[in-house]
Design a protein around this motif. Structure first.
Motif, PDB file in Angstrom:
ATOM      1  N   THR A  85      53.171 -97.309  64.348  1.00  0.00           N
ATOM      2  CA  THR A  85      53.044 -97.720  62.957  1.00  0.00           C
ATOM      3  C   THR A  85      53.474 -99.166  62.806  1.00  0.00           C
ATOM      4  O   THR A  85      54.595 -99.532  63.156  1.00  0.00           O
ATOM      5  CB  THR A  85      53.931 -96.845  62.044  1.00  0.00           C
ATOM      6  OG1 THR A  85      53.556 -95.488  62.215  1.00  0.00           O
ATOM      7  CG2 THR A  85      53.787 -97.235  60.595  1.00  0.00           C
ATOM      8  N   ASP A  86      52.570 -99.981  62.287  1.00  0.00           N
ATOM      9  CA  ASP A  86      52.877-101.378  61.993  1.00  0.00           C
ATOM     10  C   ASP A  86      53.420-101.439  60.565  1.00  0.00           C
ATOM     11  O   ASP A  86      52.660-101.397  59.600  1.00  0.00           O
ATOM     12  CB  ASP A  86      51.616-102.224  62.138  1.00  0.00           C
ATOM     13  CG  ASP A  86      51.822-103.677  61.789  1.00  0.00           C
ATOM     14  OD1 ASP A  86      52.971-104.079  61.550  1.00  0.00           O
ATOM     15  OD2 ASP A  86      50.823-104.410  61.755  1.00  0.00           O
ATOM     16  N   VAL A  87      54.732-101.499  60.448  1.00  0.00           N
ATOM     17  CA  VAL A  87      55.373-101.447  59.131  1.00  0.00           C
ATOM     18  C   VAL A  87      55.026-102.675  58.296  1.00  0.00           C
ATOM     19  O   VAL A  87      54.734-102.556  57.105  1.00  0.00           O
ATOM     20  CB  VAL A  87      56.910-101.292  59.275  1.00  0.00           C
ATOM     21  CG1 VAL A  87      57.584-101.314  57.925  1.00  0.00           C
ATOM     22  CG2 VAL A  87      57.248-100.025  60.017  1.00  0.00           C
ATOM     23  N   VAL A  88      55.031-103.856  58.910  1.00  0.00           N
ATOM     24  CA  VAL A  88      54.675-105.071  58.171  1.00  0.00           C
ATOM     25  C   VAL A  88      53.245-104.969  57.664  1.00  0.00           C
ATOM     26  O   VAL A  88      52.957-105.268  56.511  1.00  0.00           O
ATOM     27  CB  VAL A  88      54.864-106.327  59.053  1.00  0.00           C
ATOM     28  CG1 VAL A  88      54.317-107.565  58.377  1.00  0.00           C
ATOM     29  CG2 VAL A  88      56.334-106.522  59.382  1.00  0.00           C
ATOM     30  N   GLY A  89      52.335-104.525  58.519  1.00  0.00           N
ATOM     31  CA  GLY A  89      50.951-104.330  58.102  1.00  0.00           C
ATOM     32  C   GLY A  89      50.826-103.296  57.010  1.00  0.00           C
ATOM     33  O   GLY A  89      50.043-103.457  56.071  1.00  0.00           O
ATOM     34  N   PHE A  90      51.590-102.223  57.109  1.00  0.00           N
ATOM     35  CA  PHE A  90      51.556-101.176  56.091  1.00  0.00           C
ATOM     36  C   PHE A  90      52.022-101.707  54.736  1.00  0.00           C
ATOM     37  O   PHE A  90      51.413-101.425  53.705  1.00  0.00           O
ATOM     38  CB  PHE A  90      52.441 -99.997  56.530  1.00  0.00           C
ATOM     39  CG  PHE A  90      52.504 -98.883  55.548  1.00  0.00           C
ATOM     40  CD1 PHE A  90      51.440 -98.010  55.406  1.00  0.00           C
ATOM     41  CD2 PHE A  90      53.622 -98.713  54.752  1.00  0.00           C
ATOM     42  CE1 PHE A  90      51.493 -96.978  54.481  1.00  0.00           C
ATOM     43  CE2 PHE A  90      53.690 -97.689  53.828  1.00  0.00           C
ATOM     44  CZ  PHE A  90      52.614 -96.813  53.688  1.00  0.00           C
ATOM     45  N   ILE A  91      53.080-102.490  54.739  1.00  0.00           N
ATOM     46  CA  ILE A  91      53.638-103.012  53.489  1.00  0.00           C
ATOM     47  C   ILE A  91      52.732-104.069  52.870  1.00  0.00           C
ATOM     48  O   ILE A  91      52.552-104.106  51.651  1.00  0.00           O
ATOM     49  CB  ILE A  91      55.053-103.584  53.727  1.00  0.00           C
ATOM     50  CG1 ILE A  91      56.019-102.451  54.067  1.00  0.00           C
ATOM     51  CG2 ILE A  91      55.548-104.361  52.511  1.00  0.00           C
ATOM     52  CD1 ILE A  91      57.388-102.919  54.506  1.00  0.00           C
ATOM     53  N   PHE A  92      52.134-104.922  53.709  1.00  0.00           N
ATOM     54  CA  PHE A  92      51.399-106.069  53.189  1.00  0.00           C
ATOM     55  C   PHE A  92      49.886-105.921  53.260  1.00  0.00           C
ATOM     56  O   PHE A  92      49.157-106.907  53.249  1.00  0.00           O
ATOM     57  CB  PHE A  92      51.846-107.341  53.914  1.00  0.00           C
ATOM     58  CG  PHE A  92      53.245-107.735  53.592  1.00  0.00           C
ATOM     59  CD1 PHE A  92      53.560-108.331  52.384  1.00  0.00           C
ATOM     60  CD2 PHE A  92      54.269-107.484  54.486  1.00  0.00           C
ATOM     61  CE1 PHE A  92      54.859-108.671  52.067  1.00  0.00           C
ATOM     62  CE2 PHE A  92      55.576-107.836  54.190  1.00  0.00           C
ATOM     63  CZ  PHE A  92      55.869-108.423  52.979  1.00  0.00           C
ATOM     64  N   GLY A  93      49.367-104.707  53.351  1.00  0.00           N
ATOM     65  CA  GLY A  93      47.937-104.493  53.195  1.00  0.00           C
ATOM     66  C   GLY A  93      47.113-104.487  54.463  1.00  0.00           C
ATOM     67  O   GLY A  93      45.924-104.784  54.419  1.00  0.00           O
ATOM     68  N   GLY A  94      47.694-104.151  55.580  1.00  0.00           N
ATOM     69  CA  GLY A  94      46.944-104.065  56.829  1.00  0.00           C
ATOM     70  C   GLY A  94      47.384-105.135  57.808  1.00  0.00           C
ATOM     71  O   GLY A  94      47.836-106.207  57.426  1.00  0.00           O
TER      72      GLY A  94
END
Length: 65
Positions: free
Chosen positions: A25-34
């Motif tokens: 899981t890419d948490v930064v990607g999850f939080i900021f839209g991919g």
């Protein structure tokens, strides 16, 4: 002050890579839209720049924090 900001960014990057390794899981990607969104790429870029900024601390004998 800049060293502490850079350190926080590097820690965020390290935690994100840990989540990628352990949970896929890419948490930064999850939080900021991919992962490939503009905001995520800015965060990833800042983390990379912070890592480059902190390289000299590896070779420094003085306590920078």
């Amino acid at each position: 002050m800049w060293n502490k900001i850079a350190l926080v960014l590097v820690i965020i990057g390290a935690l994100n890579w840990g989540c990628v390794a352990l949970f896929a899981t890419d948490v930064v990607g999850f939080i900021f839209g991919g992962t490939y969104s503009v905001f995520s790429r800015i965060i990833f870029g800042l983390v990379g720049l912070a890592g480059i900024f902190l390289i000299p601390t590896l070779f420094s004998n003085k306590n920078v924090y």
